[in-house]
Each structure stands twice: as C-alpha cells, then as structure tokens.
Write a protein that holds these residues in place. Structure first.
Motif, mmCIF file in Angstrom:
data_model
loop_
_atom_site.group_PDB
_atom_site.id
_atom_site.type_symbol
_atom_site.label_atom_id
_atom_site.label_comp_id
_atom_site.label_asym_id
_atom_site.label_seq_id
_atom_site.Cartn_x
_atom_site.Cartn_y
_atom_site.Cartn_z
ATOM 1 N N PHE A 35 0.619 -1.148 0.058
ATOM 2 C CA PHE A 35 -0.165 -0.142 0.008
ATOM 3 C C PHE A 35 0.781 1.212 0.088
ATOM 4 O O PHE A 35 0.388 2.279 -0.404
ATOM 5 N N GLY A 36 2.165 1.127 0.535
ATOM 6 C CA GLY A 36 2.981 2.475 0.323
ATOM 7 C C GLY A 36 3.444 2.758 -0.944
ATOM 8 O O GLY A 36 3.601 3.900 -1.417
ATOM 9 N N SER A 37 3.693 1.334 -1.769
ATOM 10 C CA SER A 37 4.126 1.784 -3.225
ATOM 11 C C SER A 37 2.933 2.303 -4.049
ATOM 12 O O SER A 37 2.900 2.992 -4.898
ATOM 13 N N VAL A 38 1.820 1.698 -3.651
ATOM 14 C CA VAL A 38 0.739 2.288 -4.435
ATOM 15 C C VAL A 38 0.107 3.613 -4.040
ATOM 16 O O VAL A 38 0.042 4.189 -4.914
ATOM 17 N N ALA A 39 0.322 3.929 -2.735
ATOM 18 C CA ALA A 39 0.095 5.562 -2.459
ATOM 19 C C ALA A 39 1.045 6.636 -3.197
ATOM 20 O O ALA A 39 0.688 7.363 -3.441
ATOM 21 N N LEU A 40 2.492 6.045 -2.880
ATOM 22 C CA LEU A 40 3.645 6.889 -3.723
ATOM 23 C C LEU A 40 3.280 6.967 -5.271
ATOM 24 O O LEU A 40 3.490 8.059 -5.740
ATOM 25 N N LEU A 41 2.937 6.089 -5.944
ATOM 26 C CA LEU A 41 2.948 6.160 -7.282
ATOM 27 C C LEU A 41 1.321 6.701 -7.437
ATOM 28 O O LEU A 41 1.668 7.450 -8.636
ATOM 29 N N GLY A 42 0.519 6.370 -7.011
ATOM 30 C CA GLY A 42 -0.703 7.035 -7.218
ATOM 31 C C GLY A 42 -0.610 8.692 -6.935
ATOM 32 O O GLY A 42 -0.943 9.834 -7.582
ATOM 33 N N TYR A 43 0.049 9.186 -5.921
ATOM 34 C CA TYR A 43 0.260 10.453 -5.630
ATOM 35 C C TYR A 43 1.152 10.991 -6.756
ATOM 36 O O TYR A 43 0.979 12.308 -7.069
ATOM 37 N N ASP A 44 2.267 10.343 -7.239
ATOM 38 C CA ASP A 44 2.967 10.656 -7.945
ATOM 39 C C ASP A 44 2.170 10.966 -9.371
ATOM 40 O O ASP A 44 2.566 12.141 -10.068
ATOM 41 N N ILE A 45 1.319 10.164 -9.755
ATOM 42 C CA ILE A 45 0.554 10.257 -10.970
ATOM 43 C C ILE A 45 -0.426 11.641 -10.775
ATOM 44 O O ILE A 45 -0.517 12.345 -11.643
ATOM 45 N N TYR A 46 -0.952 11.835 -9.748
ATOM 46 C CA TYR A 46 -1.916 12.966 -9.316
ATOM 47 C C TYR A 46 -1.186 14.349 -9.464
ATOM 48 O O TYR A 46 -1.615 15.207 -9.904
ATOM 49 N N TYR A 47 0.006 14.226 -8.747
ATOM 50 C CA TYR A 47 0.999 15.427 -8.842
ATOM 51 C C TYR A 47 1.455 15.923 -10.042
ATOM 52 O O TYR A 47 1.496 17.005 -10.425
ATOM 53 N N ASP A 48 1.691 14.820 -10.890
ATOM 54 C CA ASP A 48 2.034 15.126 -12.587
ATOM 55 C C ASP A 48 0.868 15.811 -13.246
ATOM 56 O O ASP A 48 1.183 16.328 -13.966
ATOM 57 N N LEU A 49 -0.431 15.356 -12.840
ATOM 58 C CA LEU A 49 -1.517 15.731 -13.639
ATOM 59 C C LEU A 49 -1.688 17.178 -13.173
ATOM 60 O O LEU A 49 -2.341 17.998 -13.951
ATOM 61 N N THR A 50 -1.789 17.373 -11.902
ATOM 62 C CA THR A 50 -2.204 18.777 -11.443
ATOM 63 C C THR A 50 -0.988 19.880 -11.479
ATOM 64 O O THR A 50 -1.565 20.750 -11.793
#
Length: 70
Positions: A20-35
């Motif tokens: 879940f840590g890797s999922v959260a960091l990768l998800g936040y990276d995608i979100y941060y890249d989009l915003t």
C-alpha cells in the motif's frame, strides 16, 4: 528469491506496508504530475517502487493460489 520472500513474511506488517505504500506513492506521483505538471518522484525512486509493487502483487497472487489449492 526465497530468502527475500521469507524476510518479507517474517515481519508482521511489512507486506501491507510495502504494497500500500508503493501504491500510495505511485498514485500521488500520478496525481501530482496531472495537477502540477511536474514529477513528484524521479526515475531513481519511481523504478524501485514499481518493482516493489509488482513483487508484492506477485507474492499476494502466489499466496492466494496456495491457499485455494489446500
């Protein structure tokens, strides 16, 4: 590979933290890249996170398959 798997399962909360840590960091990276249109993680940290995510997914699927065959 077996030593790594035994080490991961020897610590009580390590498998969910890694997954879940890797999922959260990768998800936040995608979100941060989009915003913000800049990357949160660089290539050197993103690559090991992707490897950890797929390793933990593989180990989880292997564990489910072993439990279903019993």
């Amino acid at each position: 590979m077996q030593k790594l798997e035994n080490f991961i399962y020897s610590v009580k909360y390590l498998p969910p933290i890694l997954y879940f840590g890797s999922v959260a960091l990768l998800g936040y990276d995608i979100y941060y890249d989009l915003t913000n249109e800049i990357e949160f993680l660089n290539v050197y940290t993103e690559t090991p996170l992707i490897i950890i995510f797929f390793l933990m997914t593989y180990l989880g699927a292997k564990n489910i398959k072993r439990n279903n065959s019993k």
